[in-house]
Design a protein around this motif. Structure first.
Motif, mmCIF file in Angstrom:
data_model
loop_
_atom_site.group_PDB
_atom_site.id
_atom_site.type_symbol
_atom_site.label_atom_id
_atom_site.label_comp_id
_atom_site.label_asym_id
_atom_site.label_seq_id
_atom_site.Cartn_x
_atom_site.Cartn_y
_atom_site.Cartn_z
ATOM 1 N N THR A 127 0.637 -0.682 0.719
ATOM 2 C CA THR A 127 0.026 -0.224 -0.218
ATOM 3 C C THR A 127 0.801 1.646 -0.200
ATOM 4 O O THR A 127 1.817 1.351 0.670
ATOM 5 N N LEU A 128 1.035 2.279 -0.717
ATOM 6 C CA LEU A 128 1.371 3.769 -0.951
ATOM 7 C C LEU A 128 0.398 4.306 -0.849
ATOM 8 O O LEU A 128 -0.832 4.824 -1.653
ATOM 9 N N THR A 129 1.437 5.295 -0.002
ATOM 10 C CA THR A 129 0.446 6.701 0.354
ATOM 11 C C THR A 129 1.147 7.844 -0.416
ATOM 12 O O THR A 129 2.539 8.112 -0.965
ATOM 13 N N ILE A 130 0.213 8.115 -1.873
ATOM 14 C CA ILE A 130 0.949 9.529 -2.779
ATOM 15 C C ILE A 130 0.002 10.213 -2.386
ATOM 16 O O ILE A 130 -0.728 11.091 -3.025
ATOM 17 N N SER A 131 1.201 11.557 -2.136
ATOM 18 C CA SER A 131 0.806 12.674 -2.338
ATOM 19 C C SER A 131 1.263 13.710 -3.640
ATOM 20 O O SER A 131 2.538 13.084 -3.949
ATOM 21 N N PRO A 132 1.448 15.301 -3.833
ATOM 22 C CA PRO A 132 1.980 15.733 -4.785
ATOM 23 C C PRO A 132 3.725 15.644 -4.341
ATOM 24 O O PRO A 132 4.373 16.205 -5.512
ATOM 25 N N GLU A 133 4.175 15.725 -3.263
ATOM 26 C CA GLU A 133 5.279 15.202 -3.023
ATOM 27 C C GLU A 133 6.143 13.650 -3.827
ATOM 28 O O GLU A 133 7.457 14.288 -4.734
ATOM 29 N N GLU A 134 5.609 12.970 -3.972
ATOM 30 C CA GLU A 134 5.933 12.235 -4.750
ATOM 31 C C GLU A 134 5.212 11.877 -6.212
ATOM 32 O O GLU A 134 6.477 11.545 -6.837
ATOM 33 N N MET A 135 4.114 12.870 -6.637
ATOM 34 C CA MET A 135 3.939 12.285 -8.094
ATOM 35 C C MET A 135 3.032 13.658 -8.262
ATOM 36 O O MET A 135 1.779 13.899 -7.713
ATOM 37 N N ASN A 155 -0.074 -5.760 2.301
ATOM 38 C CA ASN A 155 0.872 -5.297 3.240
ATOM 39 C C ASN A 155 2.334 -5.998 3.628
ATOM 40 O O ASN A 155 2.342 -6.624 4.315
ATOM 41 N N LEU A 156 2.876 -5.171 2.723
ATOM 42 C CA LEU A 156 4.413 -5.578 2.936
ATOM 43 C C LEU A 156 5.374 -4.588 3.784
ATOM 44 O O LEU A 156 4.640 -3.763 3.426
ATOM 45 N N THR A 157 6.071 -5.363 4.248
ATOM 46 C CA THR A 157 6.954 -4.445 5.116
ATOM 47 C C THR A 157 8.336 -4.641 4.220
ATOM 48 O O THR A 157 9.712 -4.337 4.721
ATOM 49 N N VAL A 159 11.412 -6.048 1.344
ATOM 50 C CA VAL A 159 11.685 -6.558 0.108
ATOM 51 C C VAL A 159 11.466 -7.778 -0.653
ATOM 52 O O VAL A 159 10.537 -8.579 -1.711
ATOM 53 N N THR A 160 11.878 -8.550 0.460
ATOM 54 C CA THR A 160 11.866 -9.937 0.820
ATOM 55 C C THR A 160 10.243 -11.015 0.640
ATOM 56 O O THR A 160 9.970 -11.972 0.086
ATOM 57 N N GLN A 161 8.915 -9.856 1.041
ATOM 58 C CA GLN A 161 7.781 -10.455 0.614
ATOM 59 C C GLN A 161 7.564 -10.436 -0.136
ATOM 60 O O GLN A 161 6.186 -10.326 -0.811
ATOM 61 N N TYR A 162 8.610 -9.828 -0.974
ATOM 62 C CA TYR A 162 7.209 -9.238 -2.834
ATOM 63 C C TYR A 162 6.479 -10.155 -3.694
ATOM 64 O O TYR A 162 7.325 -11.448 -3.441
ATOM 65 N N LYS A 163 5.465 -9.723 -4.466
ATOM 66 C CA LYS A 163 4.888 -10.983 -4.888
ATOM 67 C C LYS A 163 4.248 -10.399 -6.317
ATOM 68 O O LYS A 163 3.803 -10.853 -6.742
ATOM 69 N N GLY A 164 4.786 -9.043 -6.909
ATOM 70 C CA GLY A 164 4.323 -8.524 -7.720
ATOM 71 C C GLY A 164 3.166 -7.391 -7.733
ATOM 72 O O GLY A 164 2.698 -7.719 -6.495
#
Length: 238
Positions: A127-135, A155-157, A159-164
């Protein structure tokens, strides 16, 4: 990775101009119905991708290599079925201070005010929270001052949990309104260097969402010249 709050976001098929633009599929409310006019949908994979380059988890990509969707065998059907045209722009991230920009050149039959925009987004990085600071979301060179949006992912914390990409894409309506002028207009999405990604993997500390399409609600009639047929041929897609 940044702490985030969940925001409920649903999807809706957009009102279309036949033969000019393709619409998003899905159910629910894209958040634009309270604004006067019609909703027009513009596919990210129809943008001019010439000269763009990016990266992912152990991969570098250029131009139409950024197109993902039905061509990715490992992607869950639930994600593929949430895509408007079957494809989206992935690898929308950068280490370049200038950022990485998707451009949507749009023609309007007349000037209009109070226009709204919704972005159909997904995420492979949690999950990503995106604002004008990021995009940045710019209309004719002016950045919209929108409230943060929370793009729902796993709910990833680490990179070892990465699933695409595992969570379906959804529509996220920006809080800002904007003007369009008669004739040519340019809407730009620019992902900037950020800390949305994984703290335990420097290569993926600065990331962005996958971009399926943008939806613009306007009292102007909107059209564009999609590059999809050329991009599809270049990418070797059906």
């Amino acid at each position: 990775m940044k702490k985030t709050k969940f925001i409920v976001a649903a999807v809706l098929a957009a009102a279309l101009v036949p033969g000019v633009i393709a619409g998003c599929t899905g159910n629910g409310d894209d958040g634009l119905e309270g604004t006067p006019g019609k909703t027009y949908t513009f596919e990210a994979e129809g943008c001019d991708l010439s000269g763009l380059s990016s990266f992912g988890y152990s991969v570098n990509v250029n131009e139409t290599d950024m197109i993902q969707g039905k061509n990715v065998a490992s992607m869950p059907d639930a994600v593929k079925n949430s895509l408007s045209n079957g494809y989206f722009i992935g690898y929308f991230q950068t280490k370049n201070e200038d950022g990485l920009t998707l451009k949507f050149p749009i023609d309007a039959d007349k000037a209009s005010t109070g226009n709204r925009i919704s972005l159909r987004l997904g995420t492979e990085y949690g999950t990503l929270t995106i604002s004008p600071e990021e995009m940045d979301v710019k209309v004719n060179g002016t950045a919209l001052d929108y409230e943060p949006i929370t793009v729902i992912g796993e709910n990833l914390t680490s990179v070892t949990q990465y699933k695409g990409y595992t969570v379906p894409f959804n529509d996220y309506t920006l809080s800002s309104t904007f003007d369009l002028k008669a004739g040519e207009n340019l809407i730009e999405l620019t992902i900037k260097v950020n800390d949305l990604g994984f703290a335990d993997e420097p290569m993926l500390s600065s990331v962005g969402p996958g971009v399926d399409c943008i939806k613009v609600r306007s009292e102007s009639a909107l059209t564009w010249e999609s590059m999809w047929e050329d991009n599809k041929l270049s990418a070797g897609l059906e």
